[in-house]
Design a protein around this motif. Sequence first.
Motif, mmCIF file in Angstrom:
data_model
loop_
_atom_site.group_PDB
_atom_site.id
_atom_site.type_symbol
_atom_site.label_atom_id
_atom_site.label_comp_id
_atom_site.label_asym_id
_atom_site.label_seq_id
_atom_site.Cartn_x
_atom_site.Cartn_y
_atom_site.Cartn_z
ATOM 1 N N UNK A 1 0.871 -1.170 0.000
ATOM 2 C CA UNK A 1 0.000 0.000 0.000
ATOM 3 C C UNK A 1 0.906 1.217 0.000
ATOM 4 N N UNK A 2 0.590 2.196 -0.827
ATOM 5 C CA UNK A 2 1.373 3.425 -0.857
ATOM 6 C C UNK A 2 0.432 4.618 -0.951
ATOM 7 N N UNK A 3 0.880 5.740 -0.422
ATOM 8 C CA UNK A 3 0.063 6.946 -0.443
ATOM 9 C C UNK A 3 0.911 8.182 -0.567
ATOM 10 N N UNK A 4 0.334 9.222 -1.146
ATOM 11 C CA UNK A 4 1.012 10.511 -1.310
ATOM 12 C C UNK A 4 -0.021 11.611 -1.089
ATOM 13 N N UNK A 5 0.367 12.660 -0.387
ATOM 14 C CA UNK A 5 -0.417 13.879 -0.279
ATOM 15 C C UNK A 5 0.454 15.038 -0.726
ATOM 16 N N UNK A 6 -0.114 15.944 -1.524
ATOM 17 C CA UNK A 6 0.694 17.005 -2.112
ATOM 18 C C UNK A 6 -0.106 18.293 -2.214
ATOM 19 N N UNK A 7 0.599 19.396 -2.431
ATOM 20 C CA UNK A 7 -0.007 20.712 -2.575
ATOM 21 C C UNK A 7 0.714 21.432 -3.705
ATOM 22 N N UNK A 8 -0.045 21.887 -4.724
ATOM 23 C CA UNK A 8 0.530 22.607 -5.863
ATOM 24 C C UNK A 8 0.266 24.091 -5.666
ATOM 25 N N UNK A 9 1.333 24.878 -5.553
ATOM 26 C CA UNK A 9 1.234 26.312 -5.282
ATOM 27 C C UNK A 9 1.817 27.072 -6.463
ATOM 28 N N UNK A 10 1.007 27.891 -7.186
ATOM 29 C CA UNK A 10 1.518 28.657 -8.327
ATOM 30 C C UNK A 10 2.059 30.006 -7.889
ATOM 31 N N UNK A 11 2.893 30.596 -8.730
ATOM 32 C CA UNK A 11 3.395 31.951 -8.460
ATOM 33 C C UNK A 11 2.428 33.022 -8.945
ATOM 34 N N UNK B 1 -3.865 17.587 -3.309
ATOM 35 C CA UNK B 1 -4.061 16.249 -3.846
ATOM 36 C C UNK B 1 -3.751 15.177 -2.815
ATOM 37 N N UNK B 2 -4.451 14.071 -2.921
ATOM 38 C CA UNK B 2 -4.194 12.892 -2.086
ATOM 39 C C UNK B 2 -4.418 11.657 -2.945
ATOM 40 N N UNK B 3 -3.478 10.719 -2.883
ATOM 41 C CA UNK B 3 -3.540 9.510 -3.710
ATOM 42 C C UNK B 3 -3.230 8.289 -2.862
ATOM 43 N N UNK B 4 -3.927 7.202 -3.140
ATOM 44 C CA UNK B 4 -3.709 5.942 -2.449
ATOM 45 C C UNK B 4 -3.696 4.829 -3.491
ATOM 46 N N UNK B 5 -2.697 3.956 -3.402
ATOM 47 C CA UNK B 5 -2.576 2.865 -4.358
ATOM 48 C C UNK B 5 -2.237 1.557 -3.669
ATOM 49 N N UNK B 6 -2.702 0.447 -4.252
ATOM 50 C CA UNK B 6 -2.403 -0.888 -3.739
ATOM 51 C C UNK B 6 -1.962 -1.749 -4.908
ATOM 52 N N UNK B 7 -1.118 -2.725 -4.612
ATOM 53 C CA UNK B 7 -0.662 -3.665 -5.620
ATOM 54 C C UNK B 7 -0.429 -5.028 -5.014
#
Length: 457
Positions: free
Chosen positions: A350-360, A369-375
């Motif tokens: 199981x893997x997960x990532x949370x991120x934030x995209x900030x423009x200038x 963003x939040x992502x969850x994946x399984x394999x």
Amino acid sequence: MQLRMKTAVLAFSLLPAAAQAQPLDRLPASFISVFEQEAQPKQPPVVPKQPDPKLPDPKLPDPKTPSPVDRLLPPEFGRLTEAGGFAARSYNENFDGDNIGGFYRRTVVVGYDPVTVPTGFTQQIVGTTQRQVGTTPRVIGFNRTIVISQEGGSGGSGQPIVITTPVVVQDPVFVLDPVIATTQTTGTVYVPRTAQVLLPAASRYSGIQITDNDSPRPTDRLYFGYQFYSNAGYSLNPDTGGSDVQRQMAGFEYTLLDGDASIGMRLPYIQQYGPVGYASQTVGDLSVLFKYAFYNDLETGNLASAGLVVTTPTGGGGGDVILLDGSAAPHSTLFQPWLGFVRMFDAGYVQGITNLIVPTDSRDPTVYGASLGVGYFAYQNPTGILTGVIPRAEVHLRTPFNQRDPNGLVYFPDQVNVNGGLTLRFGRTALNAGVSVPVVGPRPWAVEAMSFLNVSF
């Protein structure tokens, strides 16, 4: 002699029970010397029992039983570091990704309408008219006049004199004038028909997510990917339809700090098909990626990491993307900090990532963003050509902090996208294939098909 014998018996009685149970070859040498000489009769030396060669040594692991790391990751999946541990490697497969980017309100040509317009004039003689321009004299006869001279006149003889004079008439002179008809000529021209639409700009927010063919784990690899988005923006433009988008992306990643960190770059190339005047082929923005695994268990494969993606506005389609109000669409530098984890199990992860995209540029959306994946490692064969088969599933959440108005010039809808795919491994080469479907409306696109090739080194 009796004193020494008594001393040996007393010492033996004071030994702990655990020491009494030990064989003679584990007792202190001084005690054995006294005991053998005084306390017991002479006996042959004790020979240690030899293990049965037909049975495995219980103190050594069975060489046929793989360790947890070996079960999860055959040697083809990675390489050893100089320190002897496993370097950053694909314990888990990459996310496939999902994001198409923001939508921009523009005026585009959606078709052409035929219109009849005058193109000039033509003249044609349709007859003649007669017009008198003068007269011409014509003699039609003569008049004779007899004059009798008077008598007595000089030389007169009294004889008649005849005087002849012509009779002249004036004949009219006519000319024929042509009768000319003037006719207007027309032609058909095609006038463009325009509409206001919300469609993605090919060079914006494309191929930038940390989950675009990536994972929280630092790795050494080269990669290439292909993604196809069907009918992007169709639900936002029911009257005009959407736009198909194709994207190819090439990149690399290289590990540092004995596999605990990595740096990489990626560059997308995008083709967009849609309304007339909107289709384009564009080199996208270059992204630079940094990872650091602050927790990296090389025995289990469990990992926690953080990183930063910086996307530079180097792609095409800069000032030529004109919004509805006549202004150029924003083209920001994007900063994307993220946190991620990987949790390995005996035959899956199981893997997960949370991120934030900030423009200038504040006109661009800020996106969480939040992502969850399984394999699951459904098949593994380290010695075969096909070394692994891993089915995968993912879910991605994208929500903007601004630019949420669908009537605005820039719009980023809330997204929940579900992915399914399969990875085939051939030693150090992994081939991914998958699809992604939005499940929350308005759907940013109908379906995404994708494929990635990753080569570890």
